[in-house]
Enzyme design. Structure first.
Site, PDB file in Angstrom:
ATOM      1  N   LYS A  38     -42.648  -2.971   4.006  1.00 31.39           N
ATOM      2  CA  LYS A  38     -44.016  -3.406   3.703  1.00 31.39           C
ATOM      3  C   LYS A  38     -44.705  -2.448   2.718  1.00 31.39           C
ATOM      4  CE  LYS A  38     -44.154  -7.309   5.959  1.00 31.39           C
ATOM      5  NZ  LYS A  38     -44.392  -8.586   5.274  1.00 31.39           N
ATOM      6  N   GLU A  91     -45.083 -15.631  16.335  1.00 27.83           N
ATOM      7  CA  GLU A  91     -43.731 -15.400  16.896  1.00 27.83           C
ATOM      8  C   GLU A  91     -43.203 -14.019  16.505  1.00 27.83           C
ATOM      9  OE1 GLU A  91     -41.069 -18.618  15.875  1.00 27.83           O
ATOM     10  OE2 GLU A  91     -42.455 -20.124  16.618  1.00 27.83           O
ATOM     11  N   ASP A  98     -32.997 -20.216   3.190  1.00 22.80           N
ATOM     12  CA  ASP A  98     -33.069 -18.833   3.649  1.00 22.80           C
ATOM     13  C   ASP A  98     -33.440 -17.989   2.424  1.00 22.80           C
ATOM     14  OD1 ASP A  98     -32.512 -16.187   4.396  1.00 22.80           O
ATOM     15  OD2 ASP A  98     -30.983 -16.837   5.828  1.00 22.80           O
ATOM     16  N   VAL A  99     -34.601 -17.349   2.461  1.00 23.32           N
ATOM     17  CA  VAL A  99     -35.058 -16.618   1.265  1.00 23.32           C
ATOM     18  C   VAL A  99     -34.167 -15.427   0.925  1.00 23.32           C
ATOM     19  CG1 VAL A  99     -37.485 -17.353   1.464  1.00 23.32           C
ATOM     20  CG2 VAL A  99     -36.758 -15.195   2.517  1.00 23.32           C
ATOM     21  N   GLY A 123     -46.538 -19.397  12.746  1.00 24.37           N
ATOM     22  CA  GLY A 123     -47.498 -18.306  12.552  1.00 24.37           C
ATOM     23  C   GLY A 123     -48.412 -18.432  11.342  1.00 24.37           C
ATOM     24  N   ARG A 162     -36.355 -21.763   7.387  1.00 24.18           N
ATOM     25  CA  ARG A 162     -34.985 -22.151   7.768  1.00 24.18           C
ATOM     26  C   ARG A 162     -34.974 -23.245   8.829  1.00 24.18           C
ATOM     27  NH1 ARG A 162     -33.435 -16.282   9.555  1.00 24.18           N
ATOM     28  NH2 ARG A 162     -35.546 -16.665  10.339  1.00 24.18           N
ATOM     29  N   TYR A 186     -39.267  -1.244   8.932  1.00 28.19           N
ATOM     30  CA  TYR A 186     -40.262  -2.312   8.707  1.00 28.19           C
ATOM     31  C   TYR A 186     -41.382  -1.758   7.826  1.00 28.19           C
ATOM     32  CZ  TYR A 186     -43.813  -5.899   9.471  1.00 28.19           C
ATOM     33  OH  TYR A 186     -44.767  -6.876   9.275  1.00 28.19           O
ATOM     34  N   SER A 218     -48.749  -5.835   5.173  1.00 32.26           N
ATOM     35  CA  SER A 218     -49.026  -5.484   6.578  1.00 32.26           C
ATOM     36  C   SER A 218     -49.773  -4.160   6.590  1.00 32.26           C
ATOM     37  CB  SER A 218     -47.713  -5.323   7.338  1.00 32.26           C
ATOM     38  OG  SER A 218     -47.944  -4.805   8.634  1.00 32.26           O
ATOM     39  N   VAL A 220     -51.330  -9.641  14.714  1.00 36.59           N
ATOM     40  CA  VAL A 220     -51.613 -11.077  14.767  1.00 36.59           C
ATOM     41  C   VAL A 220     -50.656 -11.680  15.791  1.00 36.59           C
ATOM     42  CG1 VAL A 220     -51.861 -13.201  13.407  1.00 36.59           C
ATOM     43  CG2 VAL A 220     -51.867 -10.978  12.238  1.00 36.59           C
TER      44      VAL A 220
HETATM   45  P1  NAP Z   1     -43.628 -15.606  12.577  1.00 29.28           P
HETATM   46  O1  NAP Z   1     -44.466 -16.487  13.415  1.00 29.28           O
HETATM   47  O2  NAP Z   1     -42.354 -15.072  13.159  1.00 29.28           O
HETATM   48  O3  NAP Z   1     -43.313 -16.348  11.205  1.00 29.28           O
HETATM   49  C1  NAP Z   1     -42.362 -15.844  10.291  1.00 29.28           C
HETATM   50  C2  NAP Z   1     -41.984 -16.954   9.333  1.00 29.28           C
HETATM   51  O4  NAP Z   1     -41.040 -16.427   8.383  1.00 29.28           O
HETATM   52  C3  NAP Z   1     -41.320 -18.119  10.022  1.00 29.28           C
HETATM   53  O5  NAP Z   1     -41.819 -19.317   9.480  1.00 29.28           O
HETATM   54  C4  NAP Z   1     -39.850 -17.954   9.678  1.00 29.28           C
HETATM   55  O6  NAP Z   1     -39.244 -19.239   9.574  1.00 29.28           O
HETATM   56  C5  NAP Z   1     -39.956 -17.316   8.297  1.00 29.28           C
HETATM   57  N1  NAP Z   1     -38.742 -16.605   7.932  1.00 29.28           N
HETATM   58  C6  NAP Z   1     -38.217 -15.500   8.518  1.00 29.28           C
HETATM   59  N2  NAP Z   1     -37.054 -15.174   7.930  1.00 29.28           N
HETATM   60  C7  NAP Z   1     -36.848 -16.095   6.947  1.00 29.28           C
HETATM   61  C8  NAP Z   1     -35.816 -16.315   6.008  1.00 29.28           C
HETATM   62  N3  NAP Z   1     -34.757 -15.494   5.928  1.00 29.28           N
HETATM   63  N4  NAP Z   1     -35.911 -17.359   5.157  1.00 29.28           N
HETATM   64  C9  NAP Z   1     -36.974 -18.201   5.211  1.00 29.28           C
HETATM   65  N5  NAP Z   1     -37.998 -18.040   6.083  1.00 29.28           N
HETATM   66  C10 NAP Z   1     -37.913 -17.007   6.947  1.00 29.28           C
HETATM   67  O7  NAP Z   1     -44.443 -14.314  12.141  1.00 29.28           O
HETATM   68  P2  NAP Z   1     -45.824 -14.143  11.307  1.00 29.28           P
HETATM   69  O8  NAP Z   1     -46.596 -13.125  12.043  1.00 29.28           O
HETATM   70  O9  NAP Z   1     -46.435 -15.428  10.975  1.00 29.28           O
HETATM   71  O10 NAP Z   1     -45.245 -13.441  10.003  1.00 29.28           O
HETATM   72  C11 NAP Z   1     -45.558 -13.849   8.686  1.00 29.28           C
HETATM   73  C12 NAP Z   1     -45.667 -12.631   7.791  1.00 29.28           C
HETATM   74  O11 NAP Z   1     -46.761 -11.817   8.234  1.00 29.28           O
HETATM   75  C13 NAP Z   1     -44.443 -11.716   7.782  1.00 29.28           C
HETATM   76  O12 NAP Z   1     -44.197 -11.291   6.474  1.00 29.28           O
HETATM   77  C14 NAP Z   1     -44.879 -10.539   8.644  1.00 29.28           C
HETATM   78  O13 NAP Z   1     -44.196  -9.366   8.324  1.00 29.28           O
HETATM   79  C15 NAP Z   1     -46.349 -10.468   8.287  1.00 29.28           C
HETATM   80  N6  NAP Z   1     -47.201  -9.747   9.241  1.00 29.28           N
HETATM   81  C16 NAP Z   1     -47.296 -10.156  10.536  1.00 29.28           C
HETATM   82  C17 NAP Z   1     -48.105  -9.438  11.408  1.00 29.28           C
HETATM   83  C18 NAP Z   1     -48.236  -9.805  12.856  1.00 29.28           C
HETATM   84  O14 NAP Z   1     -48.753  -8.991  13.638  1.00 29.28           O
HETATM   85  N7  NAP Z   1     -47.849 -10.993  13.261  1.00 29.28           N
HETATM   86  C19 NAP Z   1     -48.812  -8.317  10.952  1.00 29.28           C
HETATM   87  C20 NAP Z   1     -48.686  -7.938   9.622  1.00 29.28           C
HETATM   88  C21 NAP Z   1     -47.891  -8.668   8.780  1.00 29.28           C
HETATM   89  P3  NAP Z   1     -37.769 -19.627  10.034  1.00 29.28           P
HETATM   90  O15 NAP Z   1     -37.413 -18.767  11.219  1.00 29.28           O
HETATM   91  O16 NAP Z   1     -37.888 -21.090  10.360  1.00 29.28           O
HETATM   92  O17 NAP Z   1     -36.932 -19.374   8.832  1.00 29.28           O
END
Ligand code: NAP
Length: 252
Positions: free
Chosen positions: A156, A188, A59-60, A12, A33, A152, A139, A185
């Site tokens: 945020k 995943e 793992d953060v 993502g 991870r 959630y 977010s 967005v």
């Molecule tokens: P994503 O595709 O699910 O990516 C999330 C990333 O976070 C993955 O690389 C995952 O990697 C990593 N992650 C999750 N838990 C973790 C852990 N415990 N330790 C290390 N890494 C971890 O989703 P995304 O949309 O790109 O999300 C990125 C950020 O944007 C998040 O903070 C999310 O809240 C924020 N956001 C997303 C949206 C949206 O609509 N997509 C909107 C607003 C804000 P692994 O699973 O490999 O660890």
């Protein structure tokens, strides 16, 4: 060459941000991870852009592991210019009376505590060098609340507060702090929120032009590429069809 450390780089927004930084000649510390995903991205970026990549499978949520990874970085990699606190997730979507406590814990531990652990490990290195820029991925859920989004949204909102607080604490050390607050967005994110139910996840993005990870990566790049005297405090970025968190105009 400058160095950016990006958490959640395996997918993502994090993966897209890593790509934009690599295009702009940054060496990268990539954290997540899933090692196979990190490996694939690292190989691709190194080949395509000739940058160096340091991967850290961590793992953060694990404070000790985060501290150790940063402490054991070779000296060169400790000179981190940019930290992108992006790792995060939504887990579940239900009213407060029916919420799953395991979901709550994983969101609080990742979105809030994980971001703090990363920041605590890396900011002393920036303070020492009197230079750095932290990008916190918040977010629209950190600006508004929506039905069933309770915990959630709370995590945020906490990121929003921390972003402002960090800026005050770190300004004397010439460190910039920026929050990027995206609306919907397609990543995943919804698959993770719905615990692997891809059909339900797909429905989230039906009938409108959602944001893509590249949109957010470009905004992050805009923030980091401003002149030294300019700090972008925060940017809220929404799909045109999503005027507020809980309203999406779908053409179905
Ligand atoms: P994503 O595709 O699910 O990516 C999330 C990333 O976070 C993955 O690389 C995952 O990697 C990593 N992650 C999750 N838990 C973790 C852990 N415990 N330790 C290390 N890494 C971890 O989703 P995304 O949309 O790109 O999300 C990125 C950020 O944007 C998040 O903070 C999310 O809240 C924020 N956001 C997303 C949206 C949206 O609509 N997509 C909107 C607003 C804000 P692994 O699973 O490999 O660890």
């Amino acid at each position: 060459m400058k160095i950016a450390c990006i958490t959640g780089a395996s997918s993502g927004i994090g993966a897209a941000t890593a790509t934009v930084f690599a295009q702009n000649g940054y060496n990268l510390i990539l954290i997540a991870r899933r090692s196979e995903k990190l490996n694939a991205l690292a190989t691709e970026l190194a080949q395509q852009f000739g940058v160096q990549i340091h991967q850290a499978v961590v793992d953060v949520r694990n404070a000790e592991a985060v501290a150790t990874v940063v402490k054991e970085l070779p000296d060169y990699w400790k000179k981190i210019d940019i930290l992108v606190n992006n790792a995060g997730l939504a887990s579940g979507l239900s009213t407060i009376d029916k919420g799953d406590i395991a979901d709550w814990d994983v969101m609080i531990d990742t979105n809030l505590k994980g971001l703090l652990y990363m920041t605590r490990a890396i900011t002393p290195l920036m303070v020492e060098r009197k230079s750095g820029h932290i990008i916190n991925i918040g977010s629209i859920a950190g600006k508004e609340v929506y039905a069933n989004g309770n915990v959630y949204c709370a995590t945020k909102h906490a990121v929003d507060a921390l972003n402002k607080a960090m800026r005050i604490d770190l300004a004397p050390h010439e460190i910039k702090v920026t929050a990027i607050h995206p609306g919907a967005v397609e990543t995943e994110f919804s698959i993770v929120r719905f615990h692997g139910d891809t059909e339900r996840a797909q429905k989230v993005y039906e009938g409108f032009d959602n944001l893509v990870a590249q949109d957010i990566a470009e905004a992050i790049w805009f923030a980091v590429s401003r002149p030294t005297h300019v700090n972008i405090n925060e940017l809220t970025i929404m799909p045109t069809a999503q005027p507020v968190a809980s309203v999406i105009h779908r053409k179905l």
